[in-house]
Write an enzyme that holds these catalytic residues in place. Structure first.
Site, PDB file in Angstrom:
ATOM      1  N   SER A  72      -3.747  -3.131  10.600  1.00  0.00           N
ATOM      2  CA  SER A  72      -4.023  -3.420  11.354  1.00  0.00           C
ATOM      3  C   SER A  72      -4.838  -2.792  12.785  1.00  0.00           C
ATOM      4  O   SER A  72      -3.695  -2.409  12.928  1.00  0.00           O
ATOM      5  CB  SER A  72      -4.078  -5.467  11.067  1.00  0.00           C
ATOM      6  OG  SER A  72      -4.321  -5.344  10.165  1.00  0.00           O
TER       7      SER A  72
HETATM    8  N1  SAH Z   1      -0.693  -6.583   8.853  1.00  0.00           N
HETATM    9  C1  SAH Z   1      -1.066  -5.606   7.953  1.00  0.00           C
HETATM   10  C2  SAH Z   1      -1.781  -5.044   7.709  1.00  0.00           C
HETATM   11  C3  SAH Z   1      -2.129  -4.850   6.236  1.00  0.00           C
HETATM   12  S1  SAH Z   1      -3.135  -4.628   5.109  1.00  0.00           S
HETATM   13  C4  SAH Z   1      -0.008  -4.007   9.074  1.00  0.00           C
HETATM   14  O1  SAH Z   1      -0.853  -4.026   9.972  1.00  0.00           O
HETATM   15  O2  SAH Z   1      -0.039  -3.229   8.718  1.00  0.00           O
HETATM   16  C5  SAH Z   1      -3.509  -5.778   4.454  1.00  0.00           C
HETATM   17  C6  SAH Z   1      -2.170  -6.090   3.049  1.00  0.00           C
HETATM   18  O3  SAH Z   1      -2.210  -7.633   2.685  1.00  0.00           O
HETATM   19  C7  SAH Z   1      -1.918  -4.749   2.442  1.00  0.00           C
HETATM   20  O4  SAH Z   1      -0.753  -4.347   2.475  1.00  0.00           O
HETATM   21  C8  SAH Z   1      -1.808  -5.543   0.734  1.00  0.00           C
HETATM   22  O5  SAH Z   1      -1.068  -4.965  -0.358  1.00  0.00           O
HETATM   23  C9  SAH Z   1      -1.861  -7.387   1.419  1.00  0.00           C
HETATM   24  N2  SAH Z   1      -2.073  -7.613   0.475  1.00  0.00           N
HETATM   25  C10 SAH Z   1      -3.778  -8.363  -0.512  1.00  0.00           C
HETATM   26  N3  SAH Z   1      -2.943  -8.865  -1.426  1.00  0.00           N
HETATM   27  C11 SAH Z   1      -1.699  -9.754  -1.068  1.00  0.00           C
HETATM   28  C12 SAH Z   1      -1.818 -10.759  -2.172  1.00  0.00           C
HETATM   29  N4  SAH Z   1      -1.713 -11.455  -2.988  1.00  0.00           N
HETATM   30  N5  SAH Z   1      -0.074 -11.075  -1.396  1.00  0.00           N
HETATM   31  C13 SAH Z   1       0.385 -10.455  -0.757  1.00  0.00           C
HETATM   32  N6  SAH Z   1       0.123  -9.155  -0.381  1.00  0.00           N
HETATM   33  C14 SAH Z   1      -1.583  -8.846  -0.152  1.00  0.00           C
END
Ligand code: SAH
Length: 223
Positions: A72
């Protein structure tokens, strides 16, 4: 707090200046929680992306982390963390979407315990290693579908979702403690808004905040 030697690992003084510039920029954009800004200043974001992208780690932008996912944008991490903490200190926080573990690392320095759920196991394994490396030990991880939350450890004083949900998952509302706060991007494609939902007894107050752009909250879990 992350120790000085750990926060500087693998990065030169030039980058120290870029880091200070990022914090100044977040401050100028209206983020005012000094504790949150200090934690962002000390958290080595370059360790949460591929080495090839490390030189861009202190730009205020989302970056790819593989599996079509992104780390993010620092502004959004700070904004969501501020919203989550605006009601006072939190002891139990659930995060949906561990991803690189960057938001997890920021939270771990501001709340007592973090429970982080991710559907892609390999991303979560890597995130786990990074947090251990930084000696952040108040986090537990679950590989699973965030639409279901983490029912066994309910309730949570705070829940933060880092992927956009087409609608607010009922399980997350159910797992919120009285007075608990849920920060979540809601919507699809380019139509997404950040929402703050606060549980007041059996009722929920809902505030629609900024327009945002997140990857979608998907269903099921994968390796
Ligand atoms: N906060 C993280 C953002 C990653 S992007 C960072 O800063 O690195 C969003 C993340 O949500 C991804 O890793 C994706 O795999 C996860 N995600 C999407 N759908 C999901 C679900 N149903 N359950 C758990 N994680 C999920």
């Amino acid at each position: 707090m992350i120790r000085d030697d750990l926060q500087r690992r693998g990065i030169g003084m030039t980058s120290q200046r870029t880091r200070e510039r990022l914090i100044q920029r977040l401050h100028d954009e209206g983020l005012s929680n000094v504790e949150v800004l200090e934690v962002i200043r000390r958290t080595p974001r370059h360790l949460f992306v591929d080495e090839a992208l490390a030189h861009r780690a202190y730009e205020d932008t989302a970056l790819p982390i593989g599996h079509n996912q992104t780390i993010s944008q620092p502004f959004m991490v700070a904004r969501m963390t501020e919203l989550l903490l605006a009601g006072g200190p939190l002891d139990k926080v659930m995060e949906i979407g561990t991803g690189s573990g960057y938001q997890t690392a920021v939270l771990a320095q501001l709340v007592e315990r973090v429970f982080s759920v991710e559907r892609i196991q390999s991303l979560q394994d890597r995130a786990k290693e990074r947090l251990l490396e930084l000696n952040l030990r108040n986090v537990v991880f679950r590989w699973g579908d965030g639409w279901e939350g983490w029912p066994a450890l309910t309730p949570y004083n705070g829940i933060i979702v880092t992927a956009a949900a087409a609608q607010v998952p009922q399980a997350l509302l159910d797992q919120l403690a009285p007075g608990g706060r849920l920060v979540i991007p809601v919507g699809t494609g380019e139509e997404q808004q950040l929402m703050l939902i606060v549980r007041e007894g059996e009722r929920f107050s809902r505030q629609v905040l900024d327009p945002v752009r997140f990857v979608p909250l998907l269903s099921g879990s994968v390796f």
